[in-house]
Design a protein around this motif. Structure first.
Motif, PDB file in Angstrom:
ATOM      1  N   VAL A 141      50.111  12.705  87.354  1.00 49.72           N
ATOM      2  CA  VAL A 141      49.824  13.552  88.515  1.00 49.72           C
ATOM      3  C   VAL A 141      50.353  14.971  88.272  1.00 49.72           C
ATOM      4  N   GLU A 142      51.536  15.086  87.701  1.00 48.49           N
ATOM      5  CA  GLU A 142      52.092  16.413  87.382  1.00 48.49           C
ATOM      6  C   GLU A 142      51.212  17.150  86.376  1.00 48.49           C
ATOM      7  N   THR A 143      50.712  16.442  85.369  1.00 47.93           N
ATOM      8  CA  THR A 143      49.840  17.054  84.367  1.00 47.93           C
ATOM      9  C   THR A 143      48.535  17.511  85.004  1.00 47.93           C
ATOM     10  N   PHE A 144      47.991  16.704  85.900  1.00 47.78           N
ATOM     11  CA  PHE A 144      46.789  17.075  86.645  1.00 47.78           C
ATOM     12  C   PHE A 144      47.038  18.355  87.456  1.00 47.78           C
ATOM     13  N   MET A 145      48.148  18.384  88.206  1.00 46.09           N
ATOM     14  CA  MET A 145      48.448  19.553  89.035  1.00 46.09           C
ATOM     15  C   MET A 145      48.670  20.798  88.182  1.00 46.09           C
ATOM     16  N   ALA A 146      49.292  20.638  87.035  1.00 44.35           N
ATOM     17  CA  ALA A 146      49.504  21.779  86.144  1.00 44.35           C
ATOM     18  C   ALA A 146      48.170  22.330  85.642  1.00 44.35           C
ATOM     19  N   ALA A 147      47.222  21.444  85.354  1.00 42.01           N
ATOM     20  CA  ALA A 147      45.894  21.907  84.918  1.00 42.01           C
ATOM     21  C   ALA A 147      45.224  22.711  86.025  1.00 42.01           C
ATOM     22  N   VAL A 148      45.308  22.234  87.259  1.00 43.73           N
ATOM     23  CA  VAL A 148      44.714  22.951  88.389  1.00 43.73           C
ATOM     24  C   VAL A 148      45.415  24.296  88.564  1.00 43.73           C
ATOM     25  N   GLU A 149      46.740  24.303  88.539  1.00 36.72           N
ATOM     26  CA  GLU A 149      47.472  25.564  88.727  1.00 36.72           C
ATOM     27  C   GLU A 149      47.218  26.558  87.598  1.00 36.72           C
ATOM     28  N   SER A 150      46.857  26.076  86.419  1.00 36.44           N
ATOM     29  CA  SER A 150      46.559  26.986  85.309  1.00 36.44           C
ATOM     30  C   SER A 150      45.149  27.567  85.408  1.00 36.44           C
ATOM     31  N   GLY A 151      44.358  27.066  86.382  1.00 32.35           N
ATOM     32  CA  GLY A 151      42.995  27.543  86.549  1.00 32.35           C
ATOM     33  C   GLY A 151      41.969  26.750  85.762  1.00 32.35           C
ATOM     34  N   ASP A 152      42.392  25.662  85.132  1.00 38.10           N
ATOM     35  CA  ASP A 152      41.476  24.827  84.345  1.00 38.10           C
ATOM     36  C   ASP A 152      40.832  23.779  85.258  1.00 38.10           C
ATOM     37  N   TYR A 153      40.069  24.245  86.230  1.00 43.70           N
ATOM     38  CA  TYR A 153      39.482  23.357  87.232  1.00 43.70           C
ATOM     39  C   TYR A 153      38.467  22.400  86.599  1.00 43.70           C
ATOM     40  N   ILE A 154      37.636  22.914  85.711  1.00 42.38           N
ATOM     41  CA  ILE A 154      36.639  22.068  85.035  1.00 42.38           C
ATOM     42  C   ILE A 154      37.334  21.044  84.151  1.00 42.38           C
ATOM     43  N   GLY A 155      38.299  21.477  83.377  1.00 39.64           N
ATOM     44  CA  GLY A 155      39.031  20.563  82.500  1.00 39.64           C
ATOM     45  C   GLY A 155      39.745  19.476  83.284  1.00 39.64           C
ATOM     46  N   ALA A 156      40.279  19.826  84.455  1.00 36.52           N
ATOM     47  CA  ALA A 156      40.967  18.831  85.284  1.00 36.52           C
ATOM     48  C   ALA A 156      39.988  17.749  85.727  1.00 36.52           C
ATOM     49  N   ILE A 157      38.788  18.150  86.122  1.00 38.25           N
ATOM     50  CA  ILE A 157      37.784  17.166  86.523  1.00 38.25           C
ATOM     51  C   ILE A 157      37.395  16.307  85.321  1.00 38.25           C
ATOM     52  N   GLU A 158      37.132  16.948  84.204  1.00 39.71           N
ATOM     53  CA  GLU A 158      36.699  16.204  83.013  1.00 39.71           C
ATOM     54  C   GLU A 158      37.765  15.221  82.520  1.00 39.71           C
ATOM     55  N   ARG A 159      39.026  15.589  82.611  1.00 38.95           N
ATOM     56  CA  ARG A 159      40.093  14.736  82.066  1.00 38.95           C
ATOM     57  C   ARG A 159      40.631  13.704  83.039  1.00 38.95           C
TER      58      ARG A 159
END
Length: 121
Positions: free
Chosen positions: A7-25
């Protein structure tokens, strides 16, 4: 149940602006998303396509978590603030709760709760 680390890794991806990558991963291929009481959208490819459209409509979108996530069994709740900067006009901030159902380490369902009046439109 997702691990706290996932969950922390997911939130970090969102906060970094990697919205597409967060969905894909982090989203299951059959995952669904729902805005308030709108009909849900289903299928990771459709979710990615929708995210690309939203991102293309703004100069920038910046996310930050407003509280630690609540994690219990297969359910996760995250309070977010998103600052949307349009190509023209002033930015606006959206305070929302994302309520997620996880199966293992993947999100299978997500519903967003926010007041649309925050969008100033």
């Amino acid at each position: 149940m997702p691990t706290h680390e996932t969950v922390e890794t997911f939130m970090a991806a969102v906060e970094s602006g990697d919205y597409i990558g967060a969905i894909e991963r982090f989203y299951d291929p059959a995952a669904s998303m729902q805005e308030n009481n709108d009909p849900p959208r289903a299928g990771r490819d459709l979710l990615v396509e929708g995210e690309r459209k939203v991102m293309g409509a703004f100069k920038s979108i910046v996310a930050r978590r407003l509280a630690p996530p609540l994690i219990g069994a297969e359910l996760v709740a995250i309070r977010w603030a998103f600052v949307f900067t349009p190509f023209e006009g002033p930015p606006f901030e959206l305070d929302e709760i994302a309520f997620q159902t996880w199966r293992g380490e993947r999100i299978v369902e997500e519903k967003f709760f926010y007041d649309p009046k925050q969008m100033g439109r």
